[in-house]
Design an enzyme around this catalytic site. Structure first.
Site, mmCIF file in Angstrom:
data_model
loop_
_atom_site.group_PDB
_atom_site.id
_atom_site.type_symbol
_atom_site.label_atom_id
_atom_site.label_comp_id
_atom_site.label_asym_id
_atom_site.label_seq_id
_atom_site.Cartn_x
_atom_site.Cartn_y
_atom_site.Cartn_z
ATOM 1 N N GLY A 134 -80.274 28.584 -79.684
ATOM 2 C CA GLY A 134 -81.632 27.684 -79.564
ATOM 3 C C GLY A 134 -80.170 25.824 -79.762
ATOM 4 N N ASN A 136 -79.372 24.475 -77.360
ATOM 5 C CA ASN A 136 -78.950 23.169 -76.242
ATOM 6 C C ASN A 136 -79.733 21.704 -76.717
ATOM 7 O OD1 ASN A 136 -81.491 22.027 -73.597
ATOM 8 N ND2 ASN A 136 -80.170 24.264 -72.775
ATOM 9 N N ASP A 199 -68.048 24.164 -77.438
ATOM 10 C CA ASP A 199 -68.333 23.436 -79.626
ATOM 11 C C ASP A 199 -69.437 24.621 -79.802
ATOM 12 O OD1 ASP A 199 -66.532 21.165 -78.777
ATOM 13 O OD2 ASP A 199 -68.544 19.886 -78.234
ATOM 14 N N SER A 200 -70.354 24.504 -78.782
ATOM 15 C CA SER A 200 -71.343 25.388 -80.277
ATOM 16 C C SER A 200 -71.140 26.994 -80.502
ATOM 17 C CB SER A 200 -72.288 25.566 -78.983
ATOM 18 O OG SER A 200 -72.631 26.515 -78.014
ATOM 19 N N SER A 204 -74.292 29.701 -80.481
ATOM 20 C CA SER A 204 -74.996 29.791 -78.765
ATOM 21 C C SER A 204 -74.385 31.256 -78.661
ATOM 22 C CB SER A 204 -74.253 28.736 -78.146
ATOM 23 O OG SER A 204 -73.558 28.714 -78.480
ATOM 24 N N SER A 214 -72.173 27.291 -69.120
ATOM 25 C CA SER A 214 -71.402 26.636 -70.282
ATOM 26 C C SER A 214 -69.317 26.234 -70.343
ATOM 27 C CB SER A 214 -71.522 27.196 -71.803
ATOM 28 O OG SER A 214 -70.798 27.772 -72.249
ATOM 29 N N GLY A 267 -86.397 33.633 -64.377
ATOM 30 C CA GLY A 267 -85.699 34.884 -65.440
ATOM 31 C C GLY A 267 -85.029 34.221 -66.242
ATOM 32 N N ILE A 269 -82.093 36.444 -68.124
ATOM 33 C CA ILE A 269 -80.737 36.751 -67.992
ATOM 34 C C ILE A 269 -80.552 38.112 -69.673
ATOM 35 C CG2 ILE A 269 -78.452 37.105 -67.687
ATOM 36 C CD1 ILE A 269 -78.400 34.442 -66.610
ATOM 37 N N TYR A 467 -65.168 13.379 -71.542
ATOM 38 C CA TYR A 467 -66.918 13.709 -72.410
ATOM 39 C C TYR A 467 -66.958 12.388 -73.155
ATOM 40 C CZ TYR A 467 -69.201 16.817 -75.850
ATOM 41 O OH TYR A 467 -70.166 17.333 -76.396
#
Lengths: 550, 550
Positions: A134, A136, A199-200, A204, A214, A267, A269, A467
Site C-alpha cells: 500500500g 504506491n 525507500d519504501s 512494500s 521498483s 493480472g 503477480i 530524483y
C-alpha cells in the site's frame, strides 16, 4: 499495516526532537510562522465510508473456495485499502475525504486462492485491485472505477513465504506478498540476499515492486527489480501466465517484462523467481563532498562508464545537501561539518555550496577493496572531499525516515512530494537544470518560499535517474489545487525535456495524462490489445496505467 | 545477398582442401561410403516460381510513395526471399521445391518508406514479411500464409546507416537493415563497437537480431541483443511505436521487450538506439582442455558466479572437441594437438576424451589482465590445461565457417542441424545428459552412424545456454521426414527437461508447436491480444510465432 492517515506503524513518528536545527530551518525557508500550530488528521471516528457494493454470489463463491475468515468487510480494513501514500492521497484522507473505498478486502493464502478469487471475479464481473504494502504514490491501489461494479482489494499480506532457494542457480522463489524485511530476513537467514532496498522497503512488497518496476538503492550493483526477475506467475482473468525459469530465451516478446510494470491491470503477480546473491560480507558507505553538482556528476560518469561502478551512488545538489546538513542529529557523524569553522574551511577551498555524495560498496572484501580504490581515485580527481564512513553510516541508518517527515510537515500545511525521471547521460544535466529552473520560476512567481532539491541515483552505462523533492507552504483550503499545479508542471517538464515519465514510481492515475506521449499512441494500442487479450471485461485494477479509450 | 541454395556469397565454399582429416573422419563416423559422389542443388534454371499474386492498387500506391526502382519483381529476387537458411529450407530449395515465394520484394530506403509500405499494405490487405539478412533458421522469412493474399518481402538492405552516435551516453542509433560487418565497420571507424557477433554475423542484420532475440559470441560481456537495446522504432499496421531513449523506466510493460522477439508479427523494426562501448584495445582468445565436461562446467560456473566472467566461454563436450580436432588445418595453431605423442601425454594425465574450452577477454589492458589472471586461476584449479592463444585465434578465424560445411555435407545427403536451449545452472547438466541420451538412443535405434556434439556458451549468473549440433546420413528420398523425427525429438526433449524452446534462434514456424507449452495458454492469449491490438487484419508475417487460433 501502516497508519490509515500517514506513513509507518501507529506510534512511530519522525524524530524531530533529535534534530534541533531542522524545524526552525524549514519554517524559515518555507515562510511558516514560528508560532504555527499543527492541524492533525481528523479522528478515525469522523470517517464514515459509503455503503459497500456487495455481490453476494461472488462472496459466497470466494468463501467456499478460500474457506472462512479470508474476506474482511470491516470499515478499518476498507479504509486502509482506500488509498496509497501519495501526497494527495494523504491530503484527502487526513481531511476525512474518502470518495471510494474497496467494498471488501480479500486475503488469499496462496496462488490457488488468487486463482479462485480472480476466476470468480471474472465470472461475476467484479473488479480486483491487487494490494501489496500500500505504499504506491501514483494512485495505483485506489478504487477509481465508476461503473458501479463491486471492487475488491486483494491484499497479499498472507502470501509472504520464500518458497524455494535454488542455491546453485542463485535464485529464490518468493510469494508476491512478502514485504522487504520479511523476505530479506528469510533470505539472509539462509545466506542470501535480494539486495532490493527502495525507500519504501519496510512496507512494500515483492509483488508491488514487480508491478511498478521498483528500484532499490543498490540498483547499480543488482539492477532494478525487472533486472532480477527470472520467472513469475501472474493470475489473469483468462488464466495464469507462468514463465519458465531461464536466464534468457528467444521465444517471442519477453512475457516477464510484460507482467513486470503491468500495475495490476493485466493480472495479479502471485510469486516470482528472483536472482539473489550471497549475502555480502562487506557493506560500506562513504560520504564525499563536491564543490559543484557538475563535478560530482562528472565523477559518477567516469566511475560508471570507466569500469569502477560502486553499488550505490547518490549525489545531492547543493540544496538537498543543505537539507541533509539540517537533518543531522547533534550526536551524529556529520556533527563536525556544521561547525562554522569547518564550513569556512570548505568555503575557502571552493566548497561554498557543497554537494554531498553517498557511495556504497557491497561484496567480498578483495573485490570491494579494489573497486573502492579505483572509484576513490576517480572521485578525488574530480575534487571529491572524502568525509569517511560516518556520514555514510548515518545516511544508511536514516534512509527510510523521509516519509515520516512528510507526515510531520503536513500537520503544518506543507506540501512535500517527490518526482523522479531518467534519461541518457547526454541529457542528464540539461534535464536537471531545465526542471529545476521551471519549478523554481513557478514557486517564485507564486511568491512562495519553497524547497527544491535533487539527487542523481540509479546509474547505468547509458544514463541515470534524477530524483527531485519539493516542498512549499500551501494556502489553506487550496492545497490540492495548488499541489497539482506543481505536480503537473514537473511532470510536463520531464516529458518535454526528454526524461521518462517515471524511472521507478510507475504511472497509476497520477501520470496517466502523459502516458500516450511517453509510449506513443501505438504503444497505448499495444497495451489495450494486451488488456483485451487477458482481461476482456476490464476487471483488473480498472482505470490505471492505460488511459481511457475514445 | 547469399546464394539461393546455401550459405554465403556465390563462389565462397568450405575450405575442405585445407582440412585433410575432416572428410574421411565424417565419412567414417556417419557411414558414408568413401566413393560417394556429391549431388549438387538443381540448376537455377530448373526452378520456376508460381505466378505471383499481384495487387495493382497496392503496388501503384507503393511506387508513388517510394519512387521508381524500389519494387523488385524478378524471379531471382523472389527466390532469394522464399526461404531462410534452415536445413529443411535448404533441403527443399536444393531440390527445386519452392511452395510459395513472395510475390514481390520491396526495398525501402528509410523509416518513412517502411511506414508508407505498411500503411498501404494495411489499406489493401497485403501481407508483409520483414527481411533482414535472410539467415533465419526457424522459417521466419518464409511465406506460409494460405489466405491467397499478396505477400511482400520487405527487404531492409538499403537501410543500413549508422544514423547517430551519442558519445557521452554511449549509444548509437542504427538502421535495422545494417548487416553485422557494415555496422561494426562504421562504429569502429568512429572508435566504438556494438560487440554483437552471432554465428551469422556476416549476413544477418540488426533488425533481424532484434526481432529474434539474437545472442552474440561475446554476450557474457555485452549481453544478448535485448540487453543492448535502449530505444527503437517499429512500424505497425496501426502506426509507429517509438520508445524513449532512457536507461530504464517505470512506465508500464517494457515495450522495447515487446518489440524485441516479435519476429515480424507485430511490425517492422526500422531503427534502434543501441548501447555501444569503446572499441576494445585488447581482444584475446585462449584455449583450454578439461578432462571432462563436468570439470569445464564447474570452472565456468565458478568464474561466472564468482566475479571473474570473461567476455566469452565456449566449452565443447568430448564429441564436439573431437570434431574441432578434425577441423584443423595442418598449418594451424592446434597442429601439435593432433600429434599422437601429445594425445598420449594428455591421455596419461586423464585427458583421454578432452573437452575444449575457448575463452575470450576484451577491454582495456589493465582490467583485462586482472580478470584473466583471476579466471585462469579458477580454470586451472578445475584441471584446465592452458593451450595458449593460438587455439583461440584459430577458433576466432574460423568461427563463421560451420554453415559452409553444412552445404558441403548436404551434397552427400547428410543432415546437419543445430538446436539450442537455456536453463538455470541447477538444471544445465541434467538437461545436457537428458537431451544427449535421448538423441543418441534414437540414432542408435535407427541404426544410423551419427554425430552429436554440444557446447555451453552464453553464460549468466543464473544459468547458461546449451548448443547441440547433430548430423547423420539420411535415407535418399526420406530426408525431410527423417529430419523432422530428430528435430521434433530434440525440441520435445528440451521442453520436457525444463529448457527453453530456444535461447537465441526464435520460434518462427519450426518451434511453434511447442510455443503454448513454453509460455502457457495465457501467454499465447497475451500475444494474440497484442497482435489484435496492432495488426487486426493479420498482415504482418502471418503464420509465424503465435500458433494459429482455434
Amino acid at each position: 499495516m501502516m497508519k490509515w492517515w500517514g506513513w509507518g506503524s501507529e506510534g512511530v513518528e519522525f524524530p524531530m526532537q533529535h534534530k534541533p536545527n531542522l524545524w526552525p530551518w524549514i519554517c524559515q525557508e518555507l515562510g511558516i510562522p514560528p508560532d504555527a500550530r499543527p492541524t492533525r488528521p481528523v479522528p478515525r471516528s469522523a470517517i464514515v465510508l459509503d455503503k459497500p457494493v456487495i455481490h453476494q454470489g461472488f462472496l459466497a463463491a470466494v468463501e467456499k473456495a478460500l474457506g472462512p475468515g479470508r474476506i474482511a468487510r470491516g470499515e478499518d480494513e476498507r479504509l486502509l485499502h482506500a488509498y496509497g501514500k501519495s501526497y494527495p492521497d494523504l491530503l484527502r484522507v487526513r481531511r476525512g475525504q474518502v470518495d471510494r473505498a474497496p467494498d471488501v478486502v480479500i486475503l488469499p493464502e496462496g496462488h490457488a486462492d488468487v486463482e479462485a478469487v480472480v476466476f470468480e471475479a471474472q465470472r461475476h464481473n467484479v473488479c480486483v485491485i491487487p494490494f501489496g504494502g500500500g505504499t504506491n504514490i501514483v494512485g495505483g491501489v485506489n478504487p477509481v472505477d465508476r461503473s458501479g461494479r463491486m471492487v475488491v482489494s486483494l491484499d497479499l499480506r498472507d502470501m509472504a513465504r520464500v518458497l524455494a532457494v535454488d542455491e546453485q542457480s542463485q535464485t529464490a522463489t518468493i510469494e508476491a506478498g512478502a514485504l522487504g524485511p520479511t523476505l530479506e530476513q528469510e533470505l539472509q537467514r539462509r545466506g542470501w540476499s535480494l539486495g532490493h532496498h527502495p525507500d519504501s522497503f519496510e512496507f512494500s512488497s515483492l509483488g508491488g515492486w514487480l508491478a511498478t518496476r521498483s528500484a532499490g538503492m543498490q540498483s547499480d550493483a543488482y539492477g532494478k527489480i525487472e533486472d532480477m526477475v527470472v520467472a513469475l506467475r501472474m493470475v489473469t482473468p483468462l488464466g495464469t501466465l507462468t514463465t519458465r525459469p531461464a536466464p534468457r530465451a528467444a521465444t517471442g516478446p519477453d512475457l516477464n517484462q510484460v507482467a513486470v510494470g503491468s500495475e495490476g491491470v493485466l493480472g495479479v503477480i502471485t510469486e516470482a523467481t528472483m536472482r539473489v546473491h550471497r549475502n555480502p560480507p562487506v557493506r560500506s558507505y562513504h560520504g564525499f563532498l563536491f564543490p559543484t553538482f557538475e563535478a560530482g556528476h562528472a565523477a559518477i560518469y567516469e566511475c560508471v562508464t570507466g569500469g569502477f561502478p560502486p553499488s550505490l551512488f547518490r549525489l545531492s545538489d547543493a540544496r538537498e545537501t543543505e537539507l541533509a546538513f539540517q537533518m543531522k542529529s547533534p550526536d551524529a557523524g556529520l556533527k563536525r561539518l556544521v561547525t562554522q569553522a569547518f564550513k569556512r574551511y570548505l568555503a575557502g577551498r571552493g566548497y561554498g555550496a557543497p554537494c554531498l555524495m553517498i557511495t556504497g560498496f557491497e561484496g567480498d572484501p578483495a573485490p570491494v577493496a579494489a573497486l573502492r580504490a579505483g572509484a576513490f581515485r576517480i572521485l578525488k580527481r574530480h575534487q571529491g572531499f572524502h568525509l569517511g564512513t560516518k556520514v555514510g553510516d548515518s545516511w544508511s541508518r536514516e534512509k527510510y525516515n523521509l516519509p515520516y517527515l512528510r507526515d510531520y510537515v503536513m500537520d503544518y500545511g506543507v506540501m512535500a512530494d517527490v518526482a523522479e525521471t531518467s534519461t541518457v547521460w547526454s541529457n542528464l544535466l540539461p534535464l536537471y537544470h531545465g526542471a529545476k529552473k521551471t519549478l523554481e520560476d513557478r514557486f517564485r512567481a507564486d511568491g512562495k518560499g519553497f524547497y527544491l532539491g535533487c539527487h542523481i541515483s540509479h546509474t547505468y552505462k547509458t544514463g541515470a535517474s534524477l530524483y527531485f523533492t519539493f516542498a512549499a507552504h500551501m494556502t489553506p483550503g487550496k492545497e490540492l489545487e495548488e499541489y497539482y499545479r506543481y505536480k503537473r508542471l514537473v511532470t510536463e517538464t520531464f516529458v518535454t525535456h526528454g526524461g521518462t515519465l517515471s524511472h521507478h514510481h510507475a504511472v497509476g492515475i497520477e501520470h496517466q495524462d502523459w502516458f500516450e506521449r511517453e509510449v506513443t499512441p501505438t504503444g497505448v494500442r499495444a497495451l489495450r490489445g494486451l488488456k483485451a487479450g487477458l482481461d476482456p471485461q476490464g476487471i483488473m485494477n480498472p482505470g490505471k496505467l492505460i488511459p481511457p479509450g475514445e
